[in-house]
Enzyme design. Sequence first.
Site, mmCIF file in Angstrom:
data_model
loop_
_atom_site.group_PDB
_atom_site.id
_atom_site.type_symbol
_atom_site.label_atom_id
_atom_site.label_comp_id
_atom_site.label_asym_id
_atom_site.label_seq_id
_atom_site.Cartn_x
_atom_site.Cartn_y
_atom_site.Cartn_z
ATOM 1 N N MET A 30 0.846 -1.198 0.000
ATOM 2 C CA MET A 30 0.000 0.000 0.000
ATOM 3 C C MET A 30 0.884 1.253 0.000
ATOM 4 S SD MET A 30 -3.434 -0.948 2.050
ATOM 5 C CE MET A 30 -2.869 -0.669 3.687
ATOM 6 N N HIS A 37 9.448 -3.512 3.393
ATOM 7 C CA HIS A 37 9.015 -3.753 2.002
ATOM 8 C C HIS A 37 10.215 -4.078 1.117
ATOM 9 C CE1 HIS A 37 5.703 -0.965 3.403
ATOM 10 N NE2 HIS A 37 4.998 -1.958 2.909
ATOM 11 N N GLY A 149 4.882 -9.993 4.352
ATOM 12 C CA GLY A 149 5.631 -9.927 5.609
ATOM 13 C C GLY A 149 4.964 -10.760 6.701
ATOM 14 N N GLN A 155 -2.886 -11.947 8.401
ATOM 15 C CA GLN A 155 -3.095 -11.658 6.968
ATOM 16 C C GLN A 155 -2.439 -12.742 6.102
ATOM 17 O OE1 GLN A 155 -2.761 -7.702 4.938
ATOM 18 N NE2 GLN A 155 -0.715 -8.389 4.404
ATOM 19 N N SER A 188 4.270 1.045 8.390
ATOM 20 C CA SER A 188 3.928 2.394 7.932
ATOM 21 C C SER A 188 3.266 3.179 9.061
ATOM 22 C CB SER A 188 2.970 2.320 6.747
ATOM 23 O OG SER A 188 3.593 1.599 5.717
#
Length: 283
Positions: A30, A37, A149, A155, A188
């Site tokens: 995102m 990342h 990750g 997730q 983030s």
Amino acid sequence: MQRFERVGEIRQQVDEWRMSGERIAFVPTMGNLHRGHLRLVEQAHQHGQRTVVSIFVNPMQFNDQDDYAAYPSTLTQDCEKLVEAGVDALFLPSVAVIYPDGYQQNSQVVVPGLSDILCGAYRPGHFTGVATVVAKLFNIVLPNVALFGEKDFQQLMVIRRMVDELCFPVKIIGVPTEREHDGLAMSSRNGYLNVDERQRAALLYRLLKEARSQLLAGNVKIAAVEAQARQALEAGGFRPEYFSVRNAGDLSPATAKTQDLVIVAAAWLGKARLIDNICLNLG
Ligand code: PAF
């Protein structure tokens, strides 16, 4: 690095690569890219000749629209980092490209059970939003492998189950969490912490490590470990949602007999909702 905004364009490029026998490794993001990342991208290079990254802030996975509106966008810096990291293609679709009729009207991918516990209980609809967009991105990019990750442990499990049960021909690779010098998991959302909160934020990981040591030592009950950690989080100025010892295979609550464990935690610190986890094996 080539940039694509339309589905037909990225498909055409990826088709050409595949036809010449190249494997495609895909990192969906995102944006607001950090070292975590870039580690995914680094790993992606090991798994394919071509690396594709997507940046799409998915409105469907935000159960709070203010949170969606405030999500940081750092596209110029992100592109510089991706070029430097040797990414071949960036897919940068608009909301209208991904959800032409709005996400409320879009078909949904529901991974039942797993989506409703832990983070799913606090963020209703979140994992349906994640599974739906990841399924769409897989069907657009048609990667051989995709990397996620391990910080977002739940997730990763939701995506693995979706891929398995819906027979997506994509290999899912989990990549270990990147951490700051004091152990805080890179995210983030760490940018939402003020200076004082940032100093206190590493408590979450310290408590996960402490809980793991206690369980490995074998002299405490699971419920006591969980309660003690929640109290310590509160004392440290966090608002814990959960700190829970689970079966690492299916995220069901661990029992005294479970060997393969994961301790998962989510807690608010100021405006930041932090999540983290640690695995252990009692075998
Ligand atoms: O982890 C993320 O950044 C997002 O949930 C993902 C997997 C890119 C889906 O929007």
